[in-house]
Design a protein around this motif. Sequence first.
Motif, PDB file in Angstrom:
ATOM      1  N   GLU A  47       0.841  -1.192   0.000  1.00 24.83           N
ATOM      2  CA  GLU A  47       0.000   0.000   0.000  1.00 24.83           C
ATOM      3  C   GLU A  47       0.880   1.247   0.000  1.00 24.83           C
ATOM      4  O   GLU A  47       1.690   1.441   0.915  1.00 24.83           O
ATOM      5  N   ILE A  48       0.703   2.079  -1.019  1.00 28.47           N
ATOM      6  CA  ILE A  48       1.522   3.282  -1.193  1.00 28.47           C
ATOM      7  C   ILE A  48       0.639   4.499  -0.920  1.00 28.47           C
ATOM      8  O   ILE A  48      -0.479   4.595  -1.430  1.00 28.47           O
TER       9      ILE A  48
ATOM     10  N   VAL B  82       5.371   3.437   1.957  1.00 23.64           N
ATOM     11  CA  VAL B  82       5.082   2.158   1.305  1.00 23.64           C
ATOM     12  C   VAL B  82       4.991   1.093   2.400  1.00 23.64           C
ATOM     13  O   VAL B  82       5.986   0.748   3.027  1.00 23.64           O
ATOM     14  N   LEU B  83       3.774   0.623   2.658  1.00 23.37           N
ATOM     15  CA  LEU B  83       3.542  -0.449   3.624  1.00 23.37           C
ATOM     16  C   LEU B  83       3.560  -1.764   2.858  1.00 23.37           C
ATOM     17  O   LEU B  83       2.697  -2.018   2.009  1.00 23.37           O
TER      18      LEU B  83
ATOM     19  N   GLY C 200       4.724   7.237 -10.718  1.00 23.34           N
ATOM     20  CA  GLY C 200       4.174   8.398 -11.400  1.00 23.34           C
ATOM     21  C   GLY C 200       4.286   8.225 -12.892  1.00 23.34           C
ATOM     22  O   GLY C 200       3.311   7.918 -13.578  1.00 23.34           O
ATOM     23  N   ALA C 201       5.521   8.400 -13.423  1.00 26.78           N
ATOM     24  CA  ALA C 201       5.742   8.151 -14.845  1.00 26.78           C
ATOM     25  C   ALA C 201       5.522   6.673 -15.144  1.00 26.78           C
ATOM     26  O   ALA C 201       4.975   6.294 -16.178  1.00 26.78           O
ATOM     27  N   ALA C 202       5.954   5.802 -14.217  1.00 26.84           N
ATOM     28  CA  ALA C 202       5.704   4.366 -14.329  1.00 26.84           C
ATOM     29  C   ALA C 202       4.542   4.000 -13.409  1.00 26.84           C
ATOM     30  O   ALA C 202       4.366   4.581 -12.342  1.00 26.84           O
ATOM     31  N   ALA C 203       3.739   3.045 -13.827  1.00 27.58           N
ATOM     32  CA  ALA C 203       2.641   2.567 -12.981  1.00 27.58           C
ATOM     33  C   ALA C 203       3.213   1.819 -11.784  1.00 27.58           C
ATOM     34  O   ALA C 203       4.318   1.269 -11.847  1.00 27.58           O
ATOM     35  N   PRO C 204       2.496   1.790 -10.649  1.00 24.14           N
ATOM     36  CA  PRO C 204       2.987   1.028  -9.503  1.00 24.14           C
ATOM     37  C   PRO C 204       3.023  -0.452  -9.823  1.00 24.14           C
ATOM     38  O   PRO C 204       2.358  -0.922 -10.763  1.00 24.14           O
TER      39      PRO C 204
ATOM     40  N   SER D  56      -1.347  -0.916  -4.366  1.00 23.60           N
ATOM     41  CA  SER D  56      -2.342   0.145  -4.486  1.00 23.60           C
ATOM     42  C   SER D  56      -1.662   1.470  -4.157  1.00 23.60           C
ATOM     43  O   SER D  56      -0.695   1.517  -3.402  1.00 23.60           O
ATOM     44  N   TRP D  57      -2.199   2.557  -4.735  1.00 26.89           N
ATOM     45  CA  TRP D  57      -1.576   3.867  -4.544  1.00 26.89           C
ATOM     46  C   TRP D  57      -2.645   4.901  -4.242  1.00 26.89           C
ATOM     47  O   TRP D  57      -3.524   5.160  -5.052  1.00 26.89           O
ATOM     48  N   LEU D  58      -2.557   5.505  -3.064  1.00 28.12           N
ATOM     49  CA  LEU D  58      -3.391   6.636  -2.679  1.00 28.12           C
ATOM     50  C   LEU D  58      -2.556   7.904  -2.811  1.00 28.12           C
ATOM     51  O   LEU D  58      -1.639   8.156  -2.026  1.00 28.12           O
TER      52      LEU D  58
END
Length: 424
Positions: free
Chosen positions: A47-48, A366-367, A406-410, A415-417
Amino acid sequence: MTTAFRLLTTVVLGLALAGCQSFGRGVARAIIEESRAAPGPDMGLCEITGPSFEGLASGFLGASRETPKTIRLLIVHGIGEQLPGYSERLQRNLAARLGLDAIDPAIKTVKLIPSAPVAEHADNPEHGTLRIARFTDGLGRHLLTFEVTWSVITAPDRQRMKFDGVGAAADTRAALNASLKNFMNQRVADPLAYRGGKGEAIRDAVLQSICWMTTGPWTSYPDTAARRCAWSMADRATVEGDSFAISSHSLGSRIAMDALESLGAIDAGEPGGTDHPLTAFRAKSISFFMLSNQLPMLQIGLVPPEMTGRADRYCGADAPEATRRWFDKLSVVAFSDPNDLLSYAIPPDFAAGNLDSRLCAATTNVLVKVAKELDLAVTTFASPEAAHLQYEHNAAVLDLMVNGLGAAAPPARCSWLRYTPAAE
């Protein structure tokens, strides 16, 4: 886990609790060893939370044989005894993900020399070692790693804790507790020593390593050296042209951050617009990857820097005092395993209240689970030691360090909040 295995585990634990001490200890040791085993496929948790940041790979944009690009990565270890070469697995994993398939056979080594005031108050003449390695692909892409080993400075302090591993108390300690106590005894001395009389020497070793990072191309470094780096040795073309990043572990997060603030204080003494190499950092974006981050814990009891809560004065394209900032942006990426007893996420308001505003720091948490978690029927267990140490093996951690966010997907399982635009 099957019902039969759950029942067996329950019986075994019951026997141990009922007084079958030797049998219970054997089972406890088996549980400990199993939890320390190399992790299998990554667990589901990733989890980001926070703003985007650049990965190492961004430093290779536009690289070719005609226009080579170099990334310079500082590596700072955390608590516990470490030997030079401790980060070799992390370096190799990062190099592989960057597509670098060659390493220079010469690992260049610098014996770090303390300053006169530090040497006068040291109970140990050793001051640490800096190892410099180069990875490449023959296509104009180079990764230089600067691994600093400072634990020799606190070796006398860890030695003083060894008494607890023998004697009556040690002989009667439960197996799981003995494992955890040994882990703590080998590591608790370092943060105490750092907050005490050893902090200046440790920061100096890291600051010297940063100085060596700025002194020129790979060919300019001697194979072996024992000398102190002076800022007059820094090369402006190196600072301007190359990419810089930091990877720390546990206590190393506090040490490296303090070293950056010391670096900024040196820069602050240079008038704006001069040709001093340090002023070139004011236009640099640096990613600072904190594995098993400890900043919140190690901030307890410290007086915040005088220059806090003023990021709008220094940071951003339209900041009125942009020429006085220390970096264009410092992306702090804090990795934490929830089963790591010595790791903490960074609260959203931490940077504004506890870090110098001239760092222009932005924090992302980043958990992620890096340790193997066991289902013991009556409970679950993950080795705190493994949760503290195994970040360098985790695919999500490595992918985020290399590709950024950002430029690259996670990574697919993350998941990214994002923070709202105003917060970023």
